[in-house]
Motif scaffolding. Sequence first.
Motif, PDB file in Angstrom:
ATOM      1  N   GLY A   1     -12.564   7.012   6.231  1.00  0.00           N
ATOM      2  CA  GLY A   1     -12.534   5.553   6.189  1.00  0.00           C
ATOM      3  C   GLY A   1     -11.827   4.960   7.392  1.00  0.00           C
TER       4      GLY A   1
ATOM      5  N   GLU B   1     -10.247  10.795   4.836  1.00  0.00           N
ATOM      6  CA  GLU B   1     -11.442  10.740   3.997  1.00  0.00           C
ATOM      7  C   GLU B   1     -12.614  10.074   4.712  1.00  0.00           C
ATOM      8  OE1 GLU B   1     -11.651  12.277   1.050  1.00  0.00           O
ATOM      9  OE2 GLU B   1      -9.617  12.991   1.432  1.00  0.00           O
TER      10      GLU B   1
ATOM     11  N   ALA C   1     -11.544   1.767   0.539  1.00  0.00           N
ATOM     12  CA  ALA C   1     -12.033   2.488   1.723  1.00  0.00           C
ATOM     13  C   ALA C   1     -13.186   3.414   1.354  1.00  0.00           C
ATOM     14  CB  ALA C   1     -10.895   3.268   2.371  1.00  0.00           C
TER      15      ALA C   1
ATOM     16  N   THR D   1       0.807  -1.221   0.000  1.00  0.00           N
ATOM     17  CA  THR D   1       0.000   0.000   0.000  1.00  0.00           C
ATOM     18  C   THR D   1       0.841   1.272   0.000  1.00  0.00           C
ATOM     19  OG1 THR D   1      -0.214  -0.127   2.402  1.00  0.00           O
ATOM     20  CG2 THR D   1      -2.005  -1.054   1.085  1.00  0.00           C
TER      21      THR D   1
ATOM     22  N   LEU E   1      -7.254   3.289  -1.111  1.00  0.00           N
ATOM     23  CA  LEU E   1      -8.130   4.453  -0.968  1.00  0.00           C
ATOM     24  C   LEU E   1      -9.490   4.207  -1.614  1.00  0.00           C
ATOM     25  CD1 LEU E   1      -5.477   7.233  -1.614  1.00  0.00           C
ATOM     26  CD2 LEU E   1      -6.608   6.737   0.556  1.00  0.00           C
TER      27      LEU E   1
ATOM     28  N   ALA F   1      -8.904   2.115   8.568  1.00  0.00           N
ATOM     29  CA  ALA F   1      -7.782   1.274   8.150  1.00  0.00           C
ATOM     30  C   ALA F   1      -6.965   0.863   9.367  1.00  0.00           C
ATOM     31  CB  ALA F   1      -6.893   2.000   7.150  1.00  0.00           C
TER      32      ALA F   1
ATOM     33  N   THR G   1      -0.763   5.629   4.254  1.00  0.00           N
ATOM     34  CA  THR G   1      -1.998   5.191   3.599  1.00  0.00           C
ATOM     35  C   THR G   1      -3.141   5.198   4.603  1.00  0.00           C
ATOM     36  OG1 THR G   1      -0.782   3.871   1.981  1.00  0.00           O
ATOM     37  CG2 THR G   1      -3.094   3.297   2.327  1.00  0.00           C
ATOM     38  N   ARG G   2      -2.892   4.696   5.815  1.00  0.00           N
ATOM     39  CA  ARG G   2      -3.923   4.717   6.855  1.00  0.00           C
ATOM     40  C   ARG G   2      -4.362   6.147   7.153  1.00  0.00           C
ATOM     41  NH1 ARG G   2      -2.098   2.648  12.463  1.00  0.00           N
ATOM     42  NH2 ARG G   2      -0.947   4.588  12.296  1.00  0.00           N
TER      43      ARG G   2
ATOM     44  N   ILE H   1      -6.606   7.417   4.385  1.00  0.00           N
ATOM     45  CA  ILE H   1      -7.928   6.791   4.465  1.00  0.00           C
ATOM     46  C   ILE H   1      -8.742   7.442   5.582  1.00  0.00           C
ATOM     47  CG2 ILE H   1      -9.125   4.648   5.113  1.00  0.00           C
ATOM     48  CD1 ILE H   1      -6.894   3.161   3.512  1.00  0.00           C
TER      49      ILE H   1
ATOM     50  N   ARG I   1      -1.652   2.006  -3.102  1.00  0.00           N
ATOM     51  CA  ARG I   1      -2.307   3.044  -2.302  1.00  0.00           C
ATOM     52  C   ARG I   1      -3.617   3.469  -2.949  1.00  0.00           C
ATOM     53  NH1 ARG I   1       1.322   7.590  -0.201  1.00  0.00           N
ATOM     54  NH2 ARG I   1       1.693   6.009   1.393  1.00  0.00           N
TER      55      ARG I   1
END
Length: 102
Positions: free
Chosen positions: A45, A43, A17, A4, A14, A47, A36-37, A40, A10
């Motif tokens: 989401g 936005e 998510a 990711t 995304l 993770a 990446t977490r 996410i 990635r």
Amino acid sequence: MPATAPGRGRAAALRFAAEGALVVAGDPSHEEAVETRRLIAREGGTALVPGPLDPADEASVRGWVEEAAEAFGGIDIVHTRAGLPVIFFAVLQWGRWPPGPA
């Protein structure tokens, strides 16, 4: 979702998510998986980044998969990219984690 770090991995994380998936991000570059977490979460989401993931090391993969399955109650989808070692799928027992009767 192994791999990711920036790029297609990635972007896939995304997108999953954004569609409502609970994403487990992993990469040999743990810092990139953490980023990446963060993206996410920004936005809205969810993770998880269990820890550094070495997809060529069975203990690393097993620990990553077990933590993910425990956190989210199992694994429904594995999205990966070409080139991931077979060991990753052997640990997952192709199709069911945690292992056991259907």
